[in-house]
Design an enzyme around this catalytic site. Structure first.
Site, short mmCIF file in Angstrom:
data_model
loop_
_atom_site.label_atom_id
_atom_site.label_comp_id
_atom_site.label_asym_id
_atom_site.label_seq_id
_atom_site.Cartn_x
_atom_site.Cartn_y
_atom_site.Cartn_z
CE LYS A 126 -13.23 19.69 2.45
NZ LYS A 126 -11.92 19.68 1.82
CG HIS A 184 -14.91 25.30 -5.57
ND1 HIS A 184 -14.97 25.18 -4.22
CD2 HIS A 184 -14.15 24.26 -6.00
CE1 HIS A 184 -14.29 24.11 -3.83
NE2 HIS A 184 -13.78 23.54 -4.90
CG HIS A 189 -13.86 28.31 -1.28
ND1 HIS A 189 -12.79 28.75 -2.02
CD2 HIS A 189 -13.65 26.99 -1.05
CE1 HIS A 189 -11.96 27.74 -2.21
NE2 HIS A 189 -12.47 26.67 -1.64
N1 ARG Z 1 -13.21 18.71 -5.83
C1 ARG Z 1 -11.92 19.17 -6.27
C2 ARG Z 1 -11.49 20.38 -5.47
O1 ARG Z 1 -12.32 21.10 -4.97
C3 ARG Z 1 -11.86 19.50 -7.72
C4 ARG Z 1 -12.16 18.36 -8.65
C5 ARG Z 1 -11.67 18.58 -10.04
N2 ARG Z 1 -11.96 17.49 -10.93
C6 ARG Z 1 -11.36 16.32 -10.96
N3 ARG Z 1 -11.77 15.41 -11.82
N4 ARG Z 1 -10.37 16.06 -10.15
O2 ARG Z 1 -10.31 20.65 -5.36
#
Ligand code: ARG
Length: 566
Positions: free
Chosen positions: A125, A131, A128
């Site tokens: 993905k 993030h 964006h």
């Molecule tokens: N990949 C997740 C997202 O984009 C965020 C991850 C954050 N870290 C974790 N350990 N859950 O929403």
């Protein structure tokens, strides 16, 4: 010298109270006319059986005025203390000039480890602007903790595993091609991902097919894994381009897939501890006693979940890094997710669950509402940063067309503006992107602080002789309020850094830098520097040098460069 403490010591002797009580009682008046410090006598009324104003009178009669004060006076029930501006300025300026870029550093975190889980975009993905916040806030928290002597471990918990890869594989097989993916990278992956969702709305078999592919991935199927790896490599390459632009680094890229072979023992442990319950074919940990929906551990089809990987990752990190704190930076909408699985760790009997901290932040919006991948109305990070750079270049062309190294400065200022904008308000607030506001050189912005820094650099460049920490300087020439204001803000800088760390709130630093820049610009406006007579000039140059130093270091903590000219 700690002036507050020195004053408290004098008071303690005179009033016959403990130094600790005196320190706790000394206040910093909001109104400057009431001095730099004040001691209220109300609390002593009981002990002395006298009216507080009378006590204040008697106290001041007993105090001998130390050299660092210019005045002591009684107003009502208060004894007010006025610092001698020169003595005060001397102590703080000499300290900054001698510690240089180490001013603000401490070792309160020595021997302690903090794990910071930030950025963590989802593979395939696009990266964006949602993030961006995690990346930028996490990076600042990393640097702030490092400044305090902590051992920091920055982890990118990439979303590189999960059913979305099943979807992507199905999408690729139906509507993708090798050429297109190789040519357009993540853009193409996003296109087919969006297409999958559009198609799946009226063809639910697609969802089943996607789940099957994900199960294949979990079972180690070669074709599934090689496609996954291919998508992974393409994505990482693009993420790294953005990280390089932002100057962000990680100590580990251990994403969700890293925990594939580590989940089974954790699930077994949950079973052993009798925490797993079956519910409609799935395995859950019941959290009814905590008033939360159950935490899903294993799906009906055998697939693991986001929470399963987070629980496994926390156990792994505790074992690997033995952290004192592990913080997670994500948007506010993941509050429940973290609350749930933190509670699972608690139920497993690990008291360090208390050191797992979710650090949420608000949304980012342009004009068109919440940004999401699924519907394709995303703004890619790279595009956004490039736009920031080109907007900045326009301003430079207009204001300072002869500037050397324009390209590089436009990068530092444009990207700095985006980062600063993100870190300016408390993180829980939503961030709105407005180029006009972000790039306003007179607003409370990155460019404003950077510009103030270049102004200081320019004065220093033109000075014949720069003051040093132990030079003969007549600090009594700094007798105006504005110089004192600047010195006070410089003195507060180290405390602001630890406050930012305690609150996990970089905006404490950001705001303080704006305050310093504003005070410095007033100082610069009111006081001639290079054209003043030598004694005054060297004292004022010491202010300029100290401000230059602190602004640069402060910006560094936020992940922002400080060009010397712009
Ligand atoms: N990949 C997740 C997202 O984009 C965020 C991850 C954050 N870290 C974790 N350990 N859950 O929403």
């Amino acid at each position: 010298m700690d002036f507050k403490f020195e004053i408290a010591k004098l008071l303690a002797d005179a009033a016959g109270i403990s130094p600790e009580d005196a320190v706790a009682a000394v206040e910093v008046p909001a109104n400057k006319a009431m001095g730099d410090y004040a001691f209220p006598c109300f609390r002593l009324a009981k002990t002395f059986r006298k009216a507080p104003p009378l006590i204040a009178q008697e106290l001041i009669a007993k105090l001998e005025q130390p050299a660092f004060l210019s005045k002591m006076e009684v107003v009502g029930a208060y004894v007010n203390f006025f610092l001698d501006k020169g003595v005060y300025a001397e102590q703080i300026l000499r300290r900054v000039l001698s510690e240089k870029e180490n001013y603000g550093k401490s070792d309160i975190g020595k021997g302690k480890t903090i794990v910071i889980d930030y950025s963590s975009p989802n593979i395939a993905k696009p990266f964006h602007v949602g993030h961006l916040r995690s990346t930028v806030i996490g990076n600042a928290i990393y640097k702030i903790y490092e400044e305090l002597g902590y051992h920091c471990v920055g982890i990118n918990h990439l979303g590189d595993w999960g059913t979305q890869f099943g979807k992507l594989i199905v999408a690729y097989k139906n509507w993708g091609s090798k050429e297109a993916v190789e040519r357009d990278g993540i853009q193409e992956l996003m296109r087919i991902y969006v297409k999958f969702h559009d198609e799946a709305e009226h063809a639910s078999a697609l969802e089943d097919e996607a789940r099957l592919w994900f199960v294949k991935m979990q079972d180690g199927d070669e074709e599934a894994l090689s496609l996954w790896k291919w998508f992974y490599d393409i994505s990482i390459k693009e993420f790294e381009r953005v990280y390089n632009m932002l100057g962000v680094k990680f100590d580990a890229y251990t994403g969700e897939s890293f925990y594939n072979d580590k989940m089974a023992p954790v699930v077994e442990e949950l079973k052993q501890k009798q925490l797993l319950k079956e519910s409609e074919g799935a395995m859950i940990v019941d959290l009814e006693d905590k008033n939360m929906p159950p935490c899903l551990i294993i799906r009906k089809d055998g697939g693991t979940l986001y929470a399963t990987r987070d629980i496994t990752a926390a156990l792994y990190r505790k074992k690997t890094y033995n952290f004192d704190k592990c913080v997670y930076l994500t948007a506010l909408d993941q509050n429940l997710h973290f609350a749930q699985w933190f509670e699972v760790i608690h139920k497993m009997g690990y008291d360090w669950y208390q050191n797992l901290i979710h650090v949420p932040f608000g949304l980012v919006s342009l004009d068109s509402g919440k940004l999401s991948t699924r519907h394709g109305n995303v703004v890619l990070m790279e595009e956004l940063l490039n736009q920031a750079i080109s907007e900045t270049k326009k301003i430079i062309e207009e204001k300072n067309p002869d500037l050397a190294d324009k390209e590089n400065v436009a990068k530092q200022v444009g990207i700095g503006a985006v980062i600063f904008n993100d870190l300016y308000n408390t993180r829980i607030k939503d961030v709105v992107f407005s180029w006009e506001r972000m790039l306003n050189f007179d607003g409370e912005t990155g460019p404003y602080v950077q510009y103030t820094h270049t102004r200081a650099c320019s004065i220093l460049r033109r000075a014949e002789e720069l003051p040093t920490a132990d030079a003969q300087i007549d600090f009594s020439t700094l007798s105006d309020e504005v110089s004192l204001d600047v010195c006070k803000l410089l003195e507060a800088f180290p405390a602001k850094i630890s406050d930012a760390a305690d609150k996990l709130e970089p905006s404490v630093v950001t705001r303080h830098l704006v305050a310093i820049a504003q005070a410095f610009n007033k100082f610069y406006h009111d006081n001639p520097i290079l054209s003043s007579e030598p004694a005054t000039r060297q004292a004022r140059l010491a202010v300029v040098l100290a401000v230059e130093n602190v602004l640069k270091e402060g910006l560094r903590l936020l992940g922002i460069d400080a060009p010397e000219q712009m």
